[in-house]
Write a protein that holds these residues in place. Sequence first.
Motif, PDB file in Angstrom:
ATOM      1  N   ALA A  25       0.832  -1.210   0.000  1.00 26.92           N
ATOM      2  CA  ALA A  25       0.000   0.000   0.000  1.00 26.92           C
ATOM      3  C   ALA A  25       0.863   1.255   0.000  1.00 26.92           C
ATOM      4  N   SER A  26       1.960   1.223   0.757  1.00 25.23           N
ATOM      5  CA  SER A  26       2.838   2.402   0.811  1.00 25.23           C
ATOM      6  C   SER A  26       3.486   2.658  -0.544  1.00 25.23           C
ATOM      7  N   ILE A  27       3.879   1.583  -1.251  1.00 24.52           N
ATOM      8  CA  ILE A  27       4.486   1.750  -2.582  1.00 24.52           C
ATOM      9  C   ILE A  27       3.464   2.320  -3.552  1.00 24.52           C
ATOM     10  N   GLU A  28       2.278   1.754  -3.565  1.00 26.91           N
ATOM     11  CA  GLU A  28       1.243   2.214  -4.507  1.00 26.91           C
ATOM     12  C   GLU A  28       0.873   3.666  -4.230  1.00 26.91           C
ATOM     13  N   THR A  29       0.810   4.033  -2.959  1.00 24.76           N
ATOM     14  CA  THR A  29       0.490   5.417  -2.604  1.00 24.76           C
ATOM     15  C   THR A  29       1.577   6.361  -3.084  1.00 24.76           C
ATOM     16  N   ARG A  30       2.849   5.974  -2.877  1.00 25.33           N
ATOM     17  CA  ARG A  30       3.966   6.815  -3.311  1.00 25.33           C
ATOM     18  C   ARG A  30       3.989   6.958  -4.822  1.00 25.33           C
ATOM     19  N   GLN A  31       3.500   5.955  -5.537  1.00 22.63           N
ATOM     20  CA  GLN A  31       3.473   6.017  -7.000  1.00 22.63           C
ATOM     21  C   GLN A  31       2.196   6.661  -7.534  1.00 22.63           C
ATOM     22  N   GLY A  32       1.290   7.049  -6.619  1.00 23.37           N
ATOM     23  CA  GLY A  32       0.043   7.679  -7.053  1.00 23.37           C
ATOM     24  C   GLY A  32      -1.003   6.698  -7.537  1.00 23.37           C
ATOM     25  N   ASN A  33      -0.805   5.395  -7.265  1.00 26.03           N
ATOM     26  CA  ASN A  33      -1.767   4.370  -7.689  1.00 26.03           C
ATOM     27  C   ASN A  33      -2.795   4.161  -6.583  1.00 26.03           C
ATOM     28  N   ARG A  34      -3.765   5.069  -6.518  1.00 20.23           N
ATOM     29  CA  ARG A  34      -4.694   5.048  -5.393  1.00 20.23           C
ATOM     30  C   ARG A  34      -5.581   3.807  -5.370  1.00 20.23           C
ATOM     31  N   GLU A  35      -6.002   3.351  -6.541  1.00 19.99           N
ATOM     32  CA  GLU A  35      -6.854   2.163  -6.573  1.00 19.99           C
ATOM     33  C   GLU A  35      -6.098   0.931  -6.094  1.00 19.99           C
ATOM     34  N   ALA A  36      -4.846   0.800  -6.515  1.00 17.55           N
ATOM     35  CA  ALA A  36      -4.033  -0.342  -6.081  1.00 17.55           C
ATOM     36  C   ALA A  36      -3.757  -0.271  -4.579  1.00 17.55           C
ATOM     37  N   ALA A  37      -3.502   0.948  -4.074  1.00 13.97           N
ATOM     38  CA  ALA A  37      -3.285   1.114  -2.636  1.00 13.97           C
ATOM     39  C   ALA A  37      -4.541   0.723  -1.871  1.00 13.97           C
ATOM     40  N   LEU A  38      -5.689   1.123  -2.401  1.00  7.19           N
ATOM     41  CA  LEU A  38      -6.963   0.780  -1.766  1.00  7.19           C
ATOM     42  C   LEU A  38      -7.160  -0.731  -1.712  1.00  7.19           C
ATOM     43  N   THR A  39      -6.771  -1.425  -2.786  1.00  2.00           N
ATOM     44  CA  THR A  39      -6.883  -2.883  -2.820  1.00  2.00           C
ATOM     45  C   THR A  39      -6.033  -3.504  -1.721  1.00  2.00           C
ATOM     46  N   ALA A  40      -4.822  -2.975  -1.540  1.00  2.00           N
ATOM     47  CA  ALA A  40      -3.931  -3.500  -0.497  1.00  2.00           C
ATOM     48  C   ALA A  40      -4.541  -3.302   0.889  1.00  2.00           C
ATOM     49  N   TYR A  41      -5.107  -2.130   1.142  1.00  2.00           N
ATOM     50  CA  TYR A  41      -5.747  -1.890   2.444  1.00  2.00           C
ATOM     51  C   TYR A  41      -6.962  -2.795   2.630  1.00  2.00           C
ATOM     52  N   SER A  42      -7.698  -3.037   1.548  1.00  2.00           N
ATOM     53  CA  SER A  42      -8.860  -3.928   1.630  1.00  2.00           C
ATOM     54  C   SER A  42      -8.427  -5.335   2.016  1.00  2.00           C
ATOM     55  N   ASN A  43      -7.308  -5.777   1.480  1.00  2.00           N
ATOM     56  CA  ASN A  43      -6.786  -7.099   1.820  1.00  2.00           C
ATOM     57  C   ASN A  43      -6.397  -7.177   3.294  1.00  2.00           C
ATOM     58  N   ILE A  44      -5.841  -6.089   3.820  1.00  2.00           N
ATOM     59  CA  ILE A  44      -5.495  -6.057   5.246  1.00  2.00           C
ATOM     60  C   ILE A  44      -6.750  -6.230   6.087  1.00  2.00           C
ATOM     61  N   ILE A  45      -7.804  -5.522   5.694  1.00  5.06           N
ATOM     62  CA  ILE A  45      -9.058  -5.570   6.453  1.00  5.06           C
ATOM     63  C   ILE A  45      -9.686  -6.958   6.382  1.00  5.06           C
ATOM     64  N   GLN A  46      -9.523  -7.635   5.256  1.00  9.44           N
ATOM     65  CA  GLN A  46     -10.040  -9.001   5.148  1.00  9.44           C
ATOM     66  C   GLN A  46      -9.330  -9.938   6.115  1.00  9.44           C
ATOM     67  N   VAL A  47      -8.021  -9.692   6.311  1.00 10.70           N
ATOM     68  CA  VAL A  47      -7.256 -10.521   7.240  1.00 10.70           C
ATOM     69  C   VAL A  47      -7.598 -10.173   8.682  1.00 10.70           C
ATOM     70  N   ASP A  48      -7.703  -8.887   8.975  1.00 11.78           N
ATOM     71  CA  ASP A  48      -7.986  -8.422  10.334  1.00 11.78           C
ATOM     72  C   ASP A  48      -8.908  -7.223  10.257  1.00 11.78           C
ATOM     73  N   ALA A  49     -10.162  -7.454  10.552  1.00  9.66           N
ATOM     74  CA  ALA A  49     -11.177  -6.406  10.407  1.00  9.66           C
ATOM     75  C   ALA A  49     -10.998  -5.268  11.399  1.00  9.66           C
ATOM     76  N   LYS A  50     -10.075  -5.419  12.354  1.00  7.02           N
ATOM     77  CA  LYS A  50      -9.876  -4.390  13.374  1.00  7.02           C
ATOM     78  C   LYS A  50      -8.647  -3.514  13.086  1.00  7.02           C
ATOM     79  N   GLN A  51      -8.128  -3.585  11.890  1.00  6.92           N
ATOM     80  CA  GLN A  51      -6.960  -2.760  11.538  1.00  6.92           C
ATOM     81  C   GLN A  51      -7.423  -1.327  11.265  1.00  6.92           C
ATOM     82  N   LEU A  52      -7.393  -0.498  12.308  1.00  9.87           N
ATOM     83  CA  LEU A  52      -7.931   0.860  12.226  1.00  9.87           C
ATOM     84  C   LEU A  52      -7.264   1.672  11.119  1.00  9.87           C
TER      85      LEU A  52
END
Length: 878
Positions: A198-225
């Motif tokens: 997510a940090s790489i995608e954000t630094r590259q301006g790939n917001r949709e890809a960064a969002l996908t990475a964060y979504s995957n984190i939430i799928q693993v742990d729904a409490k990742q604030l």
Amino acid sequence: MQRLLILIILLFIVSCGGQSKEELLLEGNRLSAEGNFRGAVVLYKNALEKDVNYLDARIGLAEAYLSSENFDRAEKEFQKVLLQNPSQTDLLLKLAAIYINQKLPEKALLELDKYHSNNHETVESLVLYGRAHGASGDIDSAEQFFKKALQLDSTAIDPRLNLAKVYLQKKDFVIAKQYLQEAISIDNKLIEAYYLLASIETRQGNREAALTAYSNIIQVDAKQLQAIYMSGILQMDLGDMAAAQASIDKLLSSFPDRSDGSRLNGFLLYRQEKYEEAKIALEDSLKKQQHLLSYFFLGLSYYGLENYEIALNQFQKALDLNPSFERARILVSMTLLKQKRLDDAIIEVQKVLRTNPDNAYAHNILGSAYLADGQYDQGMAELETATDLDPDLADAHLKRGIFHLAKGQGAEGEADLVKAVDAAPEVLNGRLMLVTHYLRQKNYSAAVQSLQDGMDGSKADALLNNYLAAAYFSQKKPVQALAALEKAKQANPDYLTPYFNLASYYASQSNYEKAIAEYYQVISADSKNLRALLGIAALYNVQGKVSDVDKMYGQIEATGTESGFVAAAQYQLKKKQTAEALAIVDRGLQSFRDSMPLLELKGGLHLQQQQWDDAETAYIELSGVSAERGNNLLVRLYLSSGQSAKADKLISEVLSSDGDQEYPYLLSSLFLAGQEKKQEAVKILQQGIATVPHPLRLQMQLARTFEQDDKSQLAEQLYQRIIQSAPRFAPAYSALGFLKESHGDKGAALEYYKSAIKFDNKSTSALNNLAYLLMDNFGEEEEALNYAMDAYRLQPNDPRIMDTLGYALIKNGRAEDASNLLEKAHDLLPGVAAVTLHLAMAKIETGEDSIAKGLLEEVIASGDKSELQQAEELLNTL
């Protein structure tokens, strides 16, 4: 409460007294498994009191200390275990890991060598080798060890994560992502890998890809604030308000006691222009936690409700938390403009410019206030300064609108005052001032009517149509706005601003073909317009049309301008096409024989290819244009190519011909010092001092030579003599300040730096050093910011000055501004741990914890002892 806690601990200790050492060990193991390491430590210690040689308890105690990151005590306990049982060589790996965390990579490597003398290589040992080398700054060796670990076990995850971090440090995001994706394919619940991704995608301006990475984190742990919060931000940026609302609902339900959910909800409602609802959400957020941005957006919401007095109050509360928060100060000024309190508005925006004279928006607002107040000359000067500082401000006007910034209407445009006035200043009259006032008041119908009344079929209609387009953009009427810009072009085809405005608008809508067509119309009127040509090249580059970019740079060269040749050569250099870059430089030199940038570029290109003779020829030609610059580069060339005799000969020739000037002696002394001939360097400087009429630079160099030879007292005496002979010579005060600071006399250093600035307020070294000294030793963050800002204004492209200013901005609570600046410094100085650490600090303050984590890991991997402890402490807070 404290007495109760002490009583509980005492009862706990007393209860341990009746247990056997085996029972204490088992209970300690249970607590350790539950993560209660403090409790486990007590039990293990009690077991050891019963039997000091109880090895299992000693190991448990060491492991508990290690898990709780008490590395000093963990090290001591592991060492005791090894004394009791030297055969437990696996503990050497534990010690290596501890030393890496203690920023002692050399000791870690010694332990690993001991381990490998009796054991086969393992994935763990190789990874530790890699981490130790990375901590010592040897990134290439670290990479090799991680790859070797991967060869040992192709399914191992740890080497892949570490390799990703290595390539992140090298800014090779493609390979970094490849390793992260491999790790995720092995374990799709690997949260650390998703955050890095997510940090790489954000630094590259790939917001949709960064969002996908964060979504995957939430799928693993729904409490990742953090992942939920960042998802909401990205969803808003992408325009998916329904998804953003879902993220907000998740924050509100999962973390009801935290302010994050209601704050994010306020942001969303504000973007939706639901100002009343946004106000309620943000006020709820502030009940749970005071937060700078909550007050700021609450002010914007009241501004949207046209309740300007309360808006002003909220912006002021944000400023109470952080007096240096520029955006709040700018909005205070904008609100005062709304209230027609022009004098107060001018005072507030001038406060911004005192600490940040390069703030283009602040200059623009100040210009608008002056214009509204009838101070036309001052207003135009400020607007011109704004566009000098930010050439893209016209594009920003069209997309956001300076007068409507506080409304958050990102899709609206406004009048391009600066470009308009530059093109036709003679038509700036009362009508345009009235129109400006109408636009600020959102009285668009009156603005449109006034502009239409002023049109008389002359070329001046081009300017008026630009204003008309702004009024239509403000009303979200892009069709009419575009028509007005087309009429502006018809009224005066030679007035290029409408073409650029149309190109900017189309580019902002991703309609690249139309944007390029507008730039081509500019080129048809002005074939050598580099701005248009570079604009086309940039748009082709965005689209990945490499061949078209190549053709465009061919046209850029074909302009036949010095800047065109330089830009085209630098483009080829970026492509690593050195031969073609050289050919372009040679063609440019046919027209601009005495061009310093082309000659220096030519010498540098030959130097890269170790073509010593050709580089020498270029630098000899350069010395004909600038003797000091050319000869300086020639000496460096001779030294780097092992031709010290030539360097010596050149210096002798320069001394014989220009012996009454300073620079030949400076060149000679630097050459001799580089050959470790310090005494001869001193003699040549003394000779120059006796020969040159005003040898201040030579005296300064002699003093620096004394410093390098650990003769600080002689250096100080010479600096003092320089000051006696030239009481206003700022470099001597600055050098004395640095000398005193390096010897721990911070108070004296402070006074010398201030004296340097008193006599030369453009002494960037004194300004920069003083800013750092004030922050780190005297706690004067606001004063430090002023000095750092002055240094940056003078040398905006110096990455070390960018770093100091960025650090000062963090200290003054302006993390967002710091982040933008430190990103540039980090790009220019990627291997400097202090810069990376400061950028990480800024990212933490702006809530970008995942990016900060990656940066802190870069610092730790660098092995820079001066920054490692703070980096690790910050990393532990994330």
